[in-house]
Design a protein around this motif. Structure first.
Motif, PDB file in Angstrom:
ATOM      1  N   LEU A   2       0.892  -1.128   0.016  1.00  0.00           N
ATOM      2  CA  LEU A   2      -0.289  -0.065  -0.034  1.00  0.00           C
ATOM      3  C   LEU A   2       0.913   1.261  -0.174  1.00  0.00           C
ATOM      4  O   LEU A   2       0.574   2.285  -0.575  1.00  0.00           O
ATOM      5  N   LEU A   3       1.791   1.151   0.785  1.00  0.00           N
ATOM      6  CA  LEU A   3       2.881   2.215   0.889  1.00  0.00           C
ATOM      7  C   LEU A   3       3.543   2.576  -0.490  1.00  0.00           C
ATOM      8  O   LEU A   3       3.480   3.718  -1.090  1.00  0.00           O
ATOM      9  N   VAL A   4       3.826   1.620  -1.285  1.00  0.00           N
ATOM     10  CA  VAL A   4       4.605   1.749  -2.490  1.00  0.00           C
ATOM     11  C   VAL A   4       3.673   2.182  -3.725  1.00  0.00           C
ATOM     12  O   VAL A   4       3.906   3.087  -4.348  1.00  0.00           O
ATOM     13  N   ALA A   5       2.240   1.825  -3.463  1.00  0.00           N
ATOM     14  CA  ALA A   5       1.228   2.224  -4.285  1.00  0.00           C
ATOM     15  C   ALA A   5       1.059   3.714  -4.117  1.00  0.00           C
ATOM     16  O   ALA A   5       0.886   4.470  -5.081  1.00  0.00           O
ATOM     17  N   LEU A   6       0.864   4.172  -2.620  1.00  0.00           N
ATOM     18  CA  LEU A   6       0.763   5.760  -2.577  1.00  0.00           C
ATOM     19  C   LEU A   6       1.807   6.427  -3.058  1.00  0.00           C
ATOM     20  O   LEU A   6       1.720   7.753  -3.566  1.00  0.00           O
ATOM     21  N   VAL A   7       3.236   5.865  -2.921  1.00  0.00           N
ATOM     22  CA  VAL A   7       4.324   6.805  -3.323  1.00  0.00           C
ATOM     23  C   VAL A   7       4.426   6.779  -4.748  1.00  0.00           C
ATOM     24  O   VAL A   7       4.951   7.741  -5.462  1.00  0.00           O
ATOM     25  N   ALA A   8       4.035   5.634  -5.422  1.00  0.00           N
ATOM     26  CA  ALA A   8       4.007   5.365  -7.073  1.00  0.00           C
ATOM     27  C   ALA A   8       3.357   6.452  -7.685  1.00  0.00           C
ATOM     28  O   ALA A   8       3.407   6.930  -8.695  1.00  0.00           O
ATOM     29  N   ALA A   9       2.169   6.806  -7.097  1.00  0.00           N
ATOM     30  CA  ALA A   9       1.230   7.710  -7.819  1.00  0.00           C
ATOM     31  C   ALA A   9       1.568   8.839  -8.177  1.00  0.00           C
ATOM     32  O   ALA A   9       1.832   9.248  -9.280  1.00  0.00           O
ATOM     33  N   PRO A  10       2.297   9.886  -7.265  1.00  0.00           N
ATOM     34  CA  PRO A  10       2.756  11.301  -7.666  1.00  0.00           C
ATOM     35  C   PRO A  10       4.015  10.824  -8.646  1.00  0.00           C
ATOM     36  O   PRO A  10       4.478  11.727  -9.508  1.00  0.00           O
ATOM     37  N   LEU A  11       5.106   9.968  -8.086  1.00  0.00           N
ATOM     38  CA  LEU A  11       6.197   9.695  -9.006  1.00  0.00           C
ATOM     39  C   LEU A  11       5.943   9.366 -10.396  1.00  0.00           C
ATOM     40  O   LEU A  11       6.618   9.929 -11.301  1.00  0.00           O
ATOM     41  N   SER A  12       5.085   8.642 -10.467  1.00  0.00           N
ATOM     42  CA  SER A  12       4.719   7.961 -11.934  1.00  0.00           C
ATOM     43  C   SER A  12       4.008   9.160 -12.654  1.00  0.00           C
ATOM     44  O   SER A  12       4.264   9.194 -13.768  1.00  0.00           O
ATOM     45  N   GLY A  13       3.198   9.786 -12.189  1.00  0.00           N
ATOM     46  CA  GLY A  13       2.604  10.856 -12.807  1.00  0.00           C
ATOM     47  C   GLY A  13       3.855  11.803 -13.272  1.00  0.00           C
ATOM     48  O   GLY A  13       3.835  12.490 -14.367  1.00  0.00           O
ATOM     49  N   LEU A  14       4.491  12.325 -12.265  1.00  0.00           N
ATOM     50  CA  LEU A  14       5.727  13.116 -12.776  1.00  0.00           C
ATOM     51  C   LEU A  14       6.750  12.816 -13.801  1.00  0.00           C
ATOM     52  O   LEU A  14       6.873  13.418 -14.882  1.00  0.00           O
ATOM     53  N   VAL A  15       7.061  11.407 -13.735  1.00  0.00           N
ATOM     54  CA  VAL A  15       7.750  10.935 -14.644  1.00  0.00           C
ATOM     55  C   VAL A  15       7.231  10.701 -16.007  1.00  0.00           C
ATOM     56  O   VAL A  15       7.780  11.165 -17.226  1.00  0.00           O
ATOM     57  N   ALA A  16       5.836  10.215 -16.080  1.00  0.00           N
ATOM     58  CA  ALA A  16       5.226  10.341 -17.279  1.00  0.00           C
ATOM     59  C   ALA A  16       4.954  11.488 -17.749  1.00  0.00           C
ATOM     60  O   ALA A  16       5.035  11.620 -18.992  1.00  0.00           O
ATOM     61  N   PHE A  17       4.922  12.512 -16.945  1.00  0.00           N
ATOM     62  CA  PHE A  17       4.673  13.976 -17.513  1.00  0.00           C
ATOM     63  C   PHE A  17       5.808  14.567 -18.314  1.00  0.00           C
ATOM     64  O   PHE A  17       5.870  14.919 -19.398  1.00  0.00           O
ATOM     65  N   GLY A  18       6.872  14.078 -17.739  1.00  0.00           N
ATOM     66  CA  GLY A  18       8.320  14.458 -18.312  1.00  0.00           C
ATOM     67  C   GLY A  18       8.398  13.841 -19.438  1.00  0.00           C
ATOM     68  O   GLY A  18       8.906  14.347 -20.596  1.00  0.00           O
ATOM     69  N   LEU A  19       8.246  12.435 -19.473  1.00  0.00           N
ATOM     70  CA  LEU A  19       8.342  11.808 -20.754  1.00  0.00           C
ATOM     71  C   LEU A  19       7.514  12.302 -22.031  1.00  0.00           C
ATOM     72  O   LEU A  19       7.831  12.191 -23.115  1.00  0.00           O
ATOM     73  N   ALA A  20       6.164  12.368 -21.556  1.00  0.00           N
ATOM     74  CA  ALA A  20       5.259  12.554 -22.582  1.00  0.00           C
ATOM     75  C   ALA A  20       5.599  14.083 -23.200  1.00  0.00           C
ATOM     76  O   ALA A  20       5.415  14.325 -24.471  1.00  0.00           O
ATOM     77  N   GLU A  21       6.142  15.008 -22.267  1.00  0.00           N
ATOM     78  CA  GLU A  21       6.555  16.261 -22.768  1.00  0.00           C
ATOM     79  C   GLU A  21       7.581  16.182 -23.868  1.00  0.00           C
ATOM     80  O   GLU A  21       7.581  16.839 -24.833  1.00  0.00           O
TER      81      GLU A  21
END
Length: 485
Positions: free
Chosen positions: A162-181
Motif C-alpha cells: 500500500l505504501l509503495v502504491a501511494l508513493v508510486a502515484a505522484p512519482l509515476s505521474g511526474l515521470v510520465a509527464f516529463g516523458l510525455a512532454e
C-alpha cells in the motif's frame, strides 16, 4: 487538456493500480511461502523432540518416574518455543507444554505426518501429528506453532504494498509527464508548422523532415500528402475556372457572326411578309445553316473543354481497332454518299479515354468526307490502322485537294478553316488535343498513292505499367488557345 497531462494523470492512476494488483497476486504466494517455512520448522522440531518422546514413552511403560521427569524436561527443552503434547496409546497425556488449544479434542487423531491448521476462538495453530513407539508401547506426538506469525508478516507485506502504491502515484505521474512532454515535442513543432502555413505558398514549404518518432513522421507525411492533393485540386479548380472563362469568351466571340446573321434574316422575314417564295426559302436555308453552325461550334467547344478537364481515372484499356470499325460504320450511316474503305488489325489495344478517341475518329472521318469530295464525285476515304512495334499508326486518306505544306501546322489551331469550309474550325483541333492526351501525335501530309490528303495519328500501344503510371499532359489549354500546341 494537453496530451502530456492526460498521459501523466493516466500513469498516476494506472501505476498504483498495477502495484496494488501485483500485491494482491503476491500476497497469497508470500502466505504460502511463510506456511511452508513454518511447516518445515515444525518438521525440524518434531525430528528434534522425537527421540525424547520415545524415551519418555519407554520410561512411562517401565514405571520409572524419575526417568520420566528427566525425559519430560529434555523434551520441553528440545521443543524450544513450539507447543508439544504426547499421549500414550491408552490416551494418558504424558506431556503438554507450550502454546496449544485448551480443548484436546481439536487435535487431529490421524498421525499421517501432514501439517494442518486448527482454530479455537480467535487463535489458530499449525499442528504436525506423528506416531511414536518406545519400547513395548506407542503413542501420539503433536507439535504445534501459532499460525498468527505468518499472518503478521502478511499484514506487514500488505502495508508495504500500500505504501509503495501511494508513493508510486505522484512519482509515476511526474515521470510520465516529463516523458510525455519530451515525446510530444515533435508534435507541437509539427502543429506550429501547420498553423503557420500560407495556402498561397502550396505544399512545397511544408518539407517533411524526419524526427525519429514513427507516429510523428507518419503524421507529417500524411499532412504533406494532403497538402499536395489540395494543391492539385486547387490547380484543377483554377484550370476549370479558366476553361469556363475560355469557353464563354470563345463562344461569345464565335457566335456573334452567326447570331447577327440569324437576327438579320429574322428581321427580313418579319419586315417582308410578302417576300417571294424563292427568296424566303433562301433566307430560311441561310438561317438553318447559321443554326447548324452554332450547334457545331458549341458541341466542339464543349468537347474541347471536356478534354482540358478530363482526369486520368477516365482512361483504361481500349481496343482501338474496334473503335475505328464502329466510327467508320457511324460515318457511313451519316454520309451515305461517301465511300469508306478500311484495313484493320485484329486488335490494337491502347490506354485511352473511350469518349475522347471517339471524338478524334469522328472528326478525322468527318473532315475527310467534307474536304475529300470534288465537284464531280463524292469523297473516297481509306482508313488504315497498323501495329508497328509499340505504336498504333492510324491513317485517313481522302481524294480531295489536300493541305498545302505551309498550312499543315495551322490546320490544328483553333478556328482555323478554309473560306469555303462549313465547319467550326475546331474539328482538327480536337484531333490534335486527343492525340496529345493519349501521348501521341497528329500531322497532315500528302496521300502517298495518288492525289489527296492524309492525316496520320500515332498512339502508343498499351504497356503493362501504363494503367498505374500514366499521367496526362499539364497544362492543357486547347480551349483557350494561349499555347502553341
Amino acid at each position: 487538456m494537453r496530451l502530456s497531462t492526460r498521459i501523466a494523470i493516466g500513469a498516476a492512476v494506472l501505476v498504483p493500480l498495477l502495484v496494488a494488483a501485483a500485491g494482491l497476486l503476491l500476497l497469497p504466494l508470500v502466505g504460502a511461502d511463510l506456511h511452508r517455512r513454518q511447516d518445515a520448522q515444525l518438521n525440524t522440531r518434531a525430528a528434534a523432540v522425537l527421540p525424547n518422546a520415545r524415551a519418555l514413552l519407554a520410561a512411562d511403560s517401565r514405571g520409572r518416574p524419575k526417568a520420566e521427569q528427566n525425559q519430560q524436561r529434555k523434551l520441553v527443552d528440545a521443543a524450544l518455543d513450539a507447543g508439544v503434547r504426547l499421549a500414550a496409546a491408552d490416551g494418558t497425556v504424558l506431556l503438554s507444554a507450550g502454546s496449544q488449544p485448551d480443548d484436546p479434542l481439536l487435535l487431529p487423531d490421524a498421525p499421517d505426518g501432514k501439517v494442518v491448521t486448527i482454530r479455537q476462538g480467535g487463535s489458530s495453530w499449525r499442528v504436525l501429528t506423528a506416531r511414536v513407539t518406545g519400547g513395548s508401547t506407542s503413542g501420539t506426538l503433536w507439535v504445534l506453532a501459532p499460525a498468527g506469525e505468518p499472518a503478521e508478516e502478511l499484514r506487514a507485506v500488505r502495508r508495504r504494498v500500500l505504501l509503495v502504491a501511494l508513493v508510486a502515484a505522484p512519482l509515476s505521474g511526474l515521470v510520465a509527464f516529463g516523458l510525455a512532454e519530451r515525446a510530444t515535442r515533435p508534435l507541437r513543432r509539427l502543429g506550429r508548422r501547420a498553423a503557420g502555413l500560407d495556402p498561397r505558398t502550396g505544399h512545397a514549404v511544408f518539407a517533411h523532415a524526419r524526427t525519429g518518432t514513427a507516429e510523428v513522421d507518419e503524421l507529417s507525411a500524411a499532412i504533406a500528402l494532403l497538402l499536395s492533393r489540395y494543391d492539385e485540386q486547387a490547380a484543377r479548380t483554377a484550370q476549370a475556372l479558366e476553361t469556363a472563362r475560355s469557353f464563354s469568351s470563345a463562344a461569345s466571340h464565335e457566335l456573334r457572326t452567326p447570331l447577327m446573321s440569324l437576327r438579320t434574316n429574322l428581321d427580313v422575314l418579319a419586315a417582308h411578309p410578302d417576300l417571294a417564295a424563292d427568296e424566303r426559302a433562301e433566307v430560311i436555308a441561310e438561317s438553318q445553316q447559321d443554326h447548324a453552325r452554332m450547334l457545331d461550334l458549341l458541341s466542339a467547344l464543349s468537347a474541347l473543354a471536356r478534354g482540358d478537364l478530363v482526369e486520368v481515372s477516365e482512361f483504361g484499356p481500349v481496343d482501338l481497332a474496334e473503335l475505328v470499325d464502329a466510327a467508320v460504320a457511324e460515318a457511313a450511316r451519316r454520309r451515305p454518299d461517301t465511300v469508306y474503305r478500311t484495313e484493320l488489325p485484329a486488335e490494337a489495344r491502347v490506354f485511352g479515354w473511350d469518349a475522347g478517341l471517339r471524338i478524334l475518329l469522328a472528326n478525322l472521318l468527318g473532315n475527310a468526307a467534307v474536304h475529300g469530295r470534288t465537284a464531280d464525285r463524292p469523297a473516297e476515304v481509306d482508313v488504315r490502322l497498323r501495329v508497328e512495334g509499340d505504336t498504333a499508326r492510324l491513317t485517313v486518306d481522302d481524294t480531295g485537294p489536300g493541305v498545302p505544306p505551309a498550312e499543315r501546322a495551322a490546320v490544328f489551331h483553333r478556328f482555323h478553316r478554309r473560306p469555303d469550309s462549313p465547319g467550326s474550325g475546331l474539328g482538327l483541333t480536337l484531333v490534335a488535343q486527343q492525340a496529345a492526351l493519349h501521348r501521341g501525335t497528329a500531322r497532315a501530309t500528302d496521300r502517298p498513292d495518288g492525289p489527296g490528303g492524309r492525316f496520320e495519328v500515332l498512339l502508343p500501344l498499351l504497356l503493362p505499367a501504363d494503367s498505374s503510371t500514366a499521367q496526362l499532359p499539364s497544362p492543357r489549354d486547347w480551349l483557350s488557345g494561349r499555347e502553341d500546341h
